[in-house]
Scaffold this active site. Structure first.
Site, PDB file in Angstrom:
ATOM      1  N   GLU A 198       3.026  -5.818   7.906  1.00 22.80           N
ATOM      2  CA  GLU A 198       2.226  -4.808   8.600  1.00 22.80           C
ATOM      3  C   GLU A 198       2.418  -4.824  10.114  1.00 22.80           C
ATOM      4  O   GLU A 198       2.333  -3.779  10.765  1.00 22.80           O
ATOM      5  CB  GLU A 198       0.744  -4.989   8.255  1.00 22.80           C
ATOM      6  N   GLU A 251      -1.001  -9.323  -1.115  1.00 21.56           N
ATOM      7  CA  GLU A 251      -2.451  -9.518  -1.130  1.00 21.56           C
ATOM      8  C   GLU A 251      -2.992  -9.504  -2.557  1.00 21.56           C
ATOM      9  O   GLU A 251      -3.918 -10.259  -2.894  1.00 21.56           O
ATOM     10  CB  GLU A 251      -3.128  -8.451  -0.275  1.00 21.56           C
ATOM     11  N   ALA A 258       0.827  -1.206   0.000  1.00 15.88           N
ATOM     12  CA  ALA A 258       0.000   0.000   0.000  1.00 15.88           C
ATOM     13  C   ALA A 258       0.863   1.260   0.000  1.00 15.88           C
ATOM     14  O   ALA A 258       1.974   1.275   0.541  1.00 15.88           O
ATOM     15  CB  ALA A 258      -0.929  -0.001   1.220  1.00 15.88           C
ATOM     16  N   GLY A 305       0.200  -5.171   0.722  1.00 14.52           N
ATOM     17  CA  GLY A 305      -0.829  -5.161  -0.301  1.00 14.52           C
ATOM     18  C   GLY A 305      -0.380  -5.776  -1.606  1.00 14.52           C
ATOM     19  O   GLY A 305      -1.196  -6.292  -2.373  1.00 14.52           O
TER      20      GLY A 305
END
Length: 256
Positions: free
Chosen positions: A130, A110, A61, A107
């Site tokens: 994270e 992901e 992210a 991310g």
């Protein structure tokens, strides 16, 4: 931020922010959502490849965008956009292959988990870091990862934030194919080409059977399978497949 190229029945979606290590921001997610919508009804596209430009698949992210938020609701909306885009990819009727090089963190991993298959270069690293930032994966990482590898190993990756290399990921079954350094995209395109040769209706149905069947009891799932293949039996592609088999040639499937 997202480059889309059509190559012989394959759509190659390239995260194109190499200077930011392909960090995933709201703009990229909007572009991914639009691209999937454009490709959805394009009969010339039979499979997808998702990759990243530069030296990494994706660093995750966009922390710069996240740091600009001043209220929890903004972060919730941001994570929601990632989650929705990844869900569209996961549920997309055409099979997808992630071509991972360098690293796929947060991310970025992901996103790769939302693809059906993953081709990863030897030496690449994958992780959900994270925890080291005091948070947790919020776009499917805590849910998709333990559905693909042993839950205890998934917990270790999530709770320590420590990455694993491609070879370990392959041993765990997270990676479908290992590629030599520099060859992830080439290998992913070759795999996507094999997928694209299949009958479109059967490809979409195969995805649904696996994804939805995992949430059912075995007896219910087998009944679902039986009904699905019965519908496929009535298609022109099924007749073409049998004819092609008898004539010892590749099938010319049209999705009907």
């Amino acid at each position: 931020m997202l480059r889309v190229e059509l190559r012989d029945r394959i759509a190659v979606l390239t995260l194109d922010r190499p200077g930011q290590l392909n960090a995933l921001g709201s703009g990229t997610m909007d572009e991914l959502t639009r691209a999937l919508g454009d490709i959805h009804d394009n009969d010339d596209v039979r499979a997808l490849v998702v990759t990243g430009a530069g030296r990494a698949f994706s660093a995750g992210a966009d922390l710069g965008e996240i740091e600009s938020f001043t209220a929890p609701g903004q972060f919730r909306d941001f994570v929601g956009r990632l989650t929705e885009a990844f869900a569209l990819l996961e549920d997309f009727p055409k099979p997808s292959v992630a071509a991972v090089h360098g690293f796929a963190f947060g991310g970025g991993l992901e996103l790769a988990l939302a693809c059906d298959l993953r081709v990863v270069e030897r030496g690449a690293r994958l992780g959900l870091p994270e925890m080291k930032l005091g948070v947790l994966p919020g776009a499917g990482g805590t849910q998709r990862l333990p559905r693909l590898i042993p839950p205890a190993i998934a917990k270790q990756l999530i709770l320590t934030g420590e990455p694993i290399d491609a070879e370990r990921a392959w041993e765990l079954g997270l990676v479908n194919e290992l590629a030599e350094p520099g060859d992830a995209l080439k290998a992913a395109e070759a795999l996507a080409t094999r997928l694209a040769a299949g009958a479109p209706l059967a490809l979409a149905a195969g995805k649904r059977l696996v994804d939805h069947g995992l949430g059912m009891g075995l007896e219910t799932a087998i009944a679902y399978e039986r009904e699905t293949v019965s519908v496929l039996f009535c298609t022109e592609d099924r007749a073409e497949g049998l004819k092609a088999f008898r004539e010892r040639r590749p099938g010319d499937f049209r999705g009907v």
